[in-house]
Scaffold this motif. Structure first.
Motif, PDB file in Angstrom:
ATOM      1  N   HIS A  50      33.944  74.016  46.795  1.00 30.15           N
ATOM      2  CA  HIS A  50      34.175  75.059  47.800  1.00 30.15           C
ATOM      3  C   HIS A  50      35.632  75.489  47.811  1.00 30.15           C
ATOM      4  O   HIS A  50      35.936  76.695  47.858  1.00 30.15           O
ATOM      5  N   LEU A  51      36.561  74.525  47.764  1.00 31.53           N
ATOM      6  CA  LEU A  51      37.981  74.855  47.799  1.00 31.53           C
ATOM      7  C   LEU A  51      38.389  75.693  46.597  1.00 31.53           C
ATOM      8  O   LEU A  51      39.186  76.629  46.727  1.00 31.53           O
ATOM      9  N   ARG A  52      37.855  75.384  45.413  1.00 35.55           N
ATOM     10  CA  ARG A  52      38.174  76.197  44.232  1.00 35.55           C
ATOM     11  C   ARG A  52      37.726  77.639  44.438  1.00 35.55           C
ATOM     12  O   ARG A  52      38.450  78.591  44.117  1.00 35.55           O
ATOM     13  N   GLN A  53      36.522  77.814  44.960  1.00 37.06           N
ATOM     14  CA  GLN A  53      36.012  79.168  45.197  1.00 37.06           C
ATOM     15  C   GLN A  53      36.840  79.894  46.254  1.00 37.06           C
ATOM     16  O   GLN A  53      37.133  81.094  46.112  1.00 37.06           O
ATOM     17  N   LEU A  54      37.226  79.163  47.298  1.00 36.08           N
ATOM     18  CA  LEU A  54      38.038  79.762  48.358  1.00 36.08           C
ATOM     19  C   LEU A  54      39.392  80.190  47.809  1.00 36.08           C
ATOM     20  O   LEU A  54      39.868  81.309  48.080  1.00 36.08           O
ATOM     21  N   ARG A  55      40.023  79.332  47.015  1.00 35.43           N
ATOM     22  CA  ARG A  55      41.335  79.668  46.460  1.00 35.43           C
ATOM     23  C   ARG A  55      41.245  80.848  45.497  1.00 35.43           C
ATOM     24  O   ARG A  55      42.147  81.704  45.463  1.00 35.43           O
ATOM     25  N   GLN A  56      40.171  80.916  44.734  1.00 39.51           N
ATOM     26  CA  GLN A  56      39.992  82.067  43.840  1.00 39.51           C
ATOM     27  C   GLN A  56      39.896  83.359  44.641  1.00 39.51           C
ATOM     28  O   GLN A  56      40.512  84.375  44.296  1.00 39.51           O
ATOM     29  N   ALA A  57      39.115  83.340  45.720  1.00 37.42           N
ATOM     30  CA  ALA A  57      38.962  84.536  46.552  1.00 37.42           C
ATOM     31  C   ALA A  57      40.305  84.948  47.147  1.00 37.42           C
ATOM     32  O   ALA A  57      40.659  86.140  47.153  1.00 37.42           O
ATOM     33  N   LEU A  58      41.076  83.983  47.649  1.00 40.53           N
ATOM     34  CA  LEU A  58      42.362  84.298  48.251  1.00 40.53           C
ATOM     35  C   LEU A  58      43.345  84.841  47.214  1.00 40.53           C
ATOM     36  O   LEU A  58      44.135  85.750  47.505  1.00 40.53           O
ATOM     37  N   SER A  59      43.289  84.307  46.004  1.00 39.77           N
ATOM     38  CA  SER A  59      44.174  84.803  44.941  1.00 39.77           C
ATOM     39  C   SER A  59      43.901  86.271  44.631  1.00 39.77           C
ATOM     40  O   SER A  59      44.822  87.085  44.525  1.00 39.77           O
ATOM     41  N   VAL A  60      42.628  86.605  44.513  1.00 40.09           N
ATOM     42  CA  VAL A  60      42.255  87.997  44.225  1.00 40.09           C
ATOM     43  C   VAL A  60      42.674  88.901  45.381  1.00 40.09           C
ATOM     44  O   VAL A  60      43.235  89.990  45.177  1.00 40.09           O
ATOM     45  N   GLN A  61      42.420  88.450  46.609  1.00 40.33           N
ATOM     46  CA  GLN A  61      42.737  89.273  47.779  1.00 40.33           C
ATOM     47  C   GLN A  61      44.245  89.463  47.950  1.00 40.33           C
ATOM     48  O   GLN A  61      44.702  90.537  48.342  1.00 40.33           O
ATOM     49  N   GLN A  62      45.017  88.419  47.631  1.00 42.70           N
ATOM     50  CA  GLN A  62      46.473  88.559  47.692  1.00 42.70           C
ATOM     51  C   GLN A  62      46.952  89.602  46.693  1.00 42.70           C
ATOM     52  O   GLN A  62      47.776  90.471  47.015  1.00 42.70           O
ATOM     53  N   ASN A  63      46.433  89.522  45.484  1.00 45.57           N
ATOM     54  CA  ASN A  63      46.812  90.455  44.433  1.00 45.57           C
ATOM     55  C   ASN A  63      46.534  91.891  44.849  1.00 45.57           C
ATOM     56  O   ASN A  63      47.369  92.792  44.708  1.00 45.57           O
ATOM     57  N   LEU A  64      45.359  92.125  45.407  1.00 47.41           N
ATOM     58  CA  LEU A  64      44.970  93.473  45.814  1.00 47.41           C
ATOM     59  C   LEU A  64      45.827  93.977  46.974  1.00 47.41           C
ATOM     60  O   LEU A  64      46.199  95.162  47.004  1.00 47.41           O
ATOM     61  N   MET A  65      46.170  93.097  47.917  1.00 40.47           N
ATOM     62  CA  MET A  65      47.008  93.547  49.031  1.00 40.47           C
ATOM     63  C   MET A  65      48.408  93.895  48.550  1.00 40.47           C
ATOM     64  O   MET A  65      48.995  94.896  48.991  1.00 40.47           O
ATOM     65  N   MET A  66      48.957  93.111  47.629  1.00 36.98           N
ATOM     66  CA  MET A  66      50.292  93.422  47.127  1.00 36.98           C
ATOM     67  C   MET A  66      50.299  94.750  46.383  1.00 36.98           C
ATOM     68  O   MET A  66      51.244  95.535  46.497  1.00 36.98           O
ATOM     69  N   GLN A  67      49.242  95.010  45.617  1.00 39.17           N
ATOM     70  CA  GLN A  67      49.144  96.301  44.945  1.00 39.17           C
ATOM     71  C   GLN A  67      49.085  97.440  45.960  1.00 39.17           C
ATOM     72  O   GLN A  67      49.742  98.478  45.798  1.00 39.17           O
ATOM     73  N   ALA A  68      48.290  97.249  47.028  1.00 36.54           N
ATOM     74  CA  ALA A  68      48.135  98.297  48.036  1.00 36.54           C
ATOM     75  C   ALA A  68      49.448  98.543  48.781  1.00 36.54           C
ATOM     76  O   ALA A  68      49.805  99.697  49.067  1.00 36.54           O
ATOM     77  N   LEU A  69      50.182  97.493  49.112  1.00 41.83           N
ATOM     78  CA  LEU A  69      51.463  97.660  49.782  1.00 41.83           C
ATOM     79  C   LEU A  69      52.451  98.409  48.889  1.00 41.83           C
ATOM     80  O   LEU A  69      53.190  99.292  49.354  1.00 41.83           O
TER      81      LEU A  69
ATOM     82  N   ASN B  96      61.809  94.628  62.570  1.00 44.77           N
ATOM     83  CA  ASN B  96      61.247  95.508  61.540  1.00 44.77           C
ATOM     84  C   ASN B  96      60.379  94.733  60.546  1.00 44.77           C
ATOM     85  O   ASN B  96      60.233  95.131  59.389  1.00 44.77           O
ATOM     86  N   CYS B  97      59.778  93.629  61.023  1.00 50.14           N
ATOM     87  CA  CYS B  97      58.934  92.788  60.163  1.00 50.14           C
ATOM     88  C   CYS B  97      57.528  92.673  60.746  1.00 50.14           C
ATOM     89  O   CYS B  97      57.334  92.735  61.964  1.00 50.14           O
ATOM     90  N   ILE B  98      56.551  92.504  59.865  1.00 46.60           N
ATOM     91  CA  ILE B  98      55.175  92.256  60.285  1.00 46.60           C
ATOM     92  C   ILE B  98      54.564  91.187  59.378  1.00 46.60           C
ATOM     93  O   ILE B  98      55.003  90.989  58.248  1.00 46.60           O
ATOM     94  N   ARG B  99      53.563  90.499  59.902  1.00 45.26           N
ATOM     95  CA  ARG B  99      52.772  89.560  59.094  1.00 45.26           C
ATOM     96  C   ARG B  99      51.395  90.155  58.882  1.00 45.26           C
ATOM     97  O   ARG B  99      50.749  90.617  59.826  1.00 45.26           O
ATOM     98  N   LEU B 100      50.942  90.143  57.616  1.00 44.42           N
ATOM     99  CA  LEU B 100      49.616  90.656  57.284  1.00 44.42           C
ATOM    100  C   LEU B 100      48.750  89.545  56.704  1.00 44.42           C
ATOM    101  O   LEU B 100      49.231  88.707  55.932  1.00 44.42           O
ATOM    102  N   ASN B 101      47.469  89.552  57.055  1.00 43.35           N
ATOM    103  CA  ASN B 101      46.504  88.538  56.643  1.00 43.35           C
ATOM    104  C   ASN B 101      45.663  89.091  55.495  1.00 43.35           C
ATOM    105  O   ASN B 101      45.003  90.111  55.642  1.00 43.35           O
ATOM    106  N   TYR B 102      45.697  88.407  54.331  1.00 39.98           N
ATOM    107  CA  TYR B 102      44.839  88.812  53.203  1.00 39.98           C
ATOM    108  C   TYR B 102      43.653  87.845  53.041  1.00 39.98           C
ATOM    109  O   TYR B 102      43.025  87.792  51.976  1.00 39.98           O
ATOM    110  N   GLY B 103      43.315  87.148  54.114  1.00 35.10           N
ATOM    111  CA  GLY B 103      42.238  86.160  54.058  1.00 35.10           C
ATOM    112  C   GLY B 103      40.860  86.719  54.319  1.00 35.10           C
ATOM    113  O   GLY B 103      39.923  85.950  54.563  1.00 35.10           O
TER     114      GLY B 103
END
Length: 472
Positions: free
Chosen positions: A365-384, A441-448
C-alpha cells in the motif's frame, strides 16, 4: 548497490544520454528477466524507484514510459529569517477562520492538511475492523488502556526495527492520533511561561498547542531543503534556555524540508548538551519519494530525550485516529498524562490496525501511495510553473504532500485565500504558520489529492487571482 538500484542507475543513464527519450517505452519485466536474469520483483523495485524520481510513469496494461521532462523549475525559496525573539502565541482565531473553510465537499482542497481518503485501503481496514470486533475479548476494554494494545505496540516496534531503530515496546504509548502524542509530550516537559523552539515557518497546530498551554514560541531559521539552521538554534538555546524543541525533521509541514542523517545526529547531540528534550513530529516519514525511508532523529538518541511521535492517519487509516509516541525516559509521564486526560485510544481502532499490520500488505500500500504522490507532485509543479506569475518560487520536497509557494512581493496571501474561496478553492495562507503572522506572500498547497481537470483549473484560477492582486 543492490541489483534493483544498479538497474535504476543504468536506465537513468540511458535517459540522461538521450537513448531513451520522453514517451519511449522502457524495457518490459519479461525483457529484463530474459536479458539480465533479474526477477520480476527486482525489476519492479527499480521501476518504483525511477517513478519516485519522476523519470518514468506507468500506463495501465501497457507498461512503463519515460516521463516528459518538467519545464525549467524556478529556484526554491530562501531560508527563513525570524528575529530570534520569544513571543506569546495568539493565532487560533486566524487558524480557525481558515480551517472552517475546508470542510465543504465542493471546495477544491488545496489548503487541506490531509491527503485524499481515496488513496487508502479503507475496505481492507474495514475487514480487519469487522474481524477483530467479532472476536473481541471483553477484557481488551481494560487491558488496552495506556500504554495501549500490546499487539499494536509490537507491530509499531517492528516497523522501527525494520528501519534499524530498536525501540522497546514499553516505551511506546498509543494515543488519539499524533497530535495528542505531541501535546502530551509538550505537557510532560513544560510549564506555563516556558519557551519552546519551533521551526520557521511551523505547523500551525504546534502554535495552537503552545497558545493553549500558555507557552512562548521562539522560531528558528529553517531551510526549505535541509531543515532547521543548527547555528541559529545554538544561539537560541544559549539565549532563551528553552524547555523543549518541537520539530519536524522529515518532510516538514509546510516547507517539506528533510534534515540529512548527519544533521539529525548533530541536532540530537546539540540538544543533549543543553539538556533540552526534542519532540519529533514524524507523521510524514513513510511518505518519502526516494529510495528509502529517512531515519528519524530518534535513531541517534542515546539519552532517551527524543520523543518520537507519529500516526497512521497520513499514511494508512485517516479517521481511525491512532497515533503513538516512543517517549524514551518520559514514557511513564506521558502514559500518566494520557490516563488523566482522554484515558485511552479507541479499542476497535487499535485492534483493527494491529490485525491489518499483522497480515502484511502495508508496504505494498505504501509503495502505491508514494507513487501516486510522486505523480501528483510532478503535475502540480508543472501547473505552477505554467500558470503562476513570474517570480513565483516553490519548494521541491522529497516526500510528504505539500508545496510551499513564495509569491512575488505585493501579493497578500490572506487576500488570495479569501478571493480564491469565493471561486471554490481553498489554500493555506502563510501567516497561520507563524507566531508573529509572517510569510504574508506565501501559501501552502496540498498535492495529496488525485490530479484531475478540476485541480488543474483551480491552479490556473489561483494564478489568475495572484496576477490580479499584483496589479492593485
Amino acid at each position: 548497490m543492490k541489483r534493483y538500484e544498479q538497474l535504476a542507475e543504468d536506465i537513468t543513464g540511458m535517459i540522461t544520454a538521450g537513448i531513451l527519450r520522453p514517451g519511449d517505452r522502457v524495457p518490459s519485466v519479461r525483457q529484463l528477466h530474459e536479458s539480465r536474469g533479474l526477477s520480476a520483483s527486482t525489476v519492479f523495485q527499480a521501476y518504483y524507484l525511477l517513478e519516485s524520481r519522476g523519470l518514468i510513469t506507468s500506463k495501465p496494461r501497457s507498461g512503463y514510459y519515460v516521463k516528459a521532462r518538467l519545464d525549467r523549475l524556478p529556484p526554491e525559496p530562501d531560508i527563513s529569517q525570524p528575529d530570534g525573539d520569544s513571543t506569546p502565541v495568539d493565532v487560533s482565531e486566524l487558524v480557525f477562520e481558515v480551517l472552517d473553510t475546508l470542510k465543504a465537499p465542493d471546495i477544491v482542497p488545496l489548503g487541506s492538511a490531509f491527503p485524499s481518503p481515496l488513496l487508502f485501503p479503507l475496505k481492507k481496514l474495514s475487514l480487519s475492523l469487522s474481524s477483530s470486533m467479532r472476536n473481541l475479548d471483553p477484557w481488551h476494554t481494560v487491558a488496552d488502556l495506556p500504554p495501549g494494545n500490546a499487539s499494536l505496540r509490537r507491530q509499531i516496534a517492528l516497523r522501527y526495527l525494520i528501519d534499524g531503530v530498536h525501540i522497546p515496546t514499553d516505551e511506546i504509548v498509543v494515543t488519539n492520533g499524533a497530535l495528542e502524542a505531541l501535546n502530551l509530550c509538550l505537557q510532560a516537559v513544560t510549564r506555563p511561561g516556558d519557551t519552546v523552539v519551533l521551526e520557521s515557518p511551523t505547523f500551525y497546530a504546534a502554535l495552537q498547542a503552545l497558545e493553549r498551554l500558555g507557552l512562548k514560541a521562539v522560531e528558528v531559521s529553517t531551510h526549505p531543503r535541509d531543515g532547521i539552521d543548527l547555528s541559529a538554534l545554538a544561539e537560541v538555546l544559549a539565549k532563551h534556555q528553552p524547555k523543549a524543541c518541537w520539530l519536524m525533521t522529515n518532510f516538514q509541514n509546510p516547507l517539506g524540508s528533510a534534515m540529512p542523517a548527519e544533521k539529525k545526529r548533530a541536532l540530537v547531540e546539540l540538544l543533549a548538551q543543553h539538556e533540552v528534550p526534542l519532540i519529533e513530529d514524524d507523521v510524514y516519514g513513510e511518505l518519502y519519494l526516494g529510495a528509502k525511508r529517512p531515519a528519524p532523529s530518534k535513531s541517534f538518541d542515546k539519552q532517551g530525550t527524543v520523543m518520537h511521535c507519529s500516526s497512521f492517519s497520513k499514511c494508512l487509516a485517516p479517521g481511525y485516529r491512532v497515533g503513538w509516541v516512543a517517549a524514551g525516559r518520559f514514557a511513564r509521564d506521558v502514559e500518566r498524562l494520557k490516563l488523566m486526560t482522554t484515558l485511552s485510544a479507541a479499542v476497535p481502532s487499535q485492534l483493527a490496525l494491529a490485525d491489518y499490520l499483522s497480515h502484511g500488505g502495508y508496504d505494498k500500500h505504501l509503495r502505491q501511495l508514494r507513487q501516486a504522490l510522486s505523480v501528483q507532485q510532478n503535475l502540480m509543479m508543472q501547473a505552477l510553473t505554467k500558470h503562476f506569475p513570474a517570480g513565483t518560487r516553490f519548494t521541491q520536497p522529497e516526500g510528504g504532500y505539500f508545496l510551499w509557494v513564495v509569491l512575488p512581493p505585493g501579493i497578500d496571501a490572506l487576500m488570495l485565500h479569501r478571493v480564491a474561496l469565493h471561486q471554490g478553492i481553498s489554500i493555506a495562507p502563510g501567516p497561520i504558520f507563524s507566531a508573529k503572522r509572517e510569510f504574508n506572500n506565501c501559501i501552502r498547497l496540498n498535492y495529496g489529492h488525485p490530479w484531475d481537470q478540476r485541480v488543474e483549473q483551480a491552479i490556473e484560477t489561483l494564478g489568475q487571482i495572484a496576477r490580479s492582486l499584483m496589479q492593485r
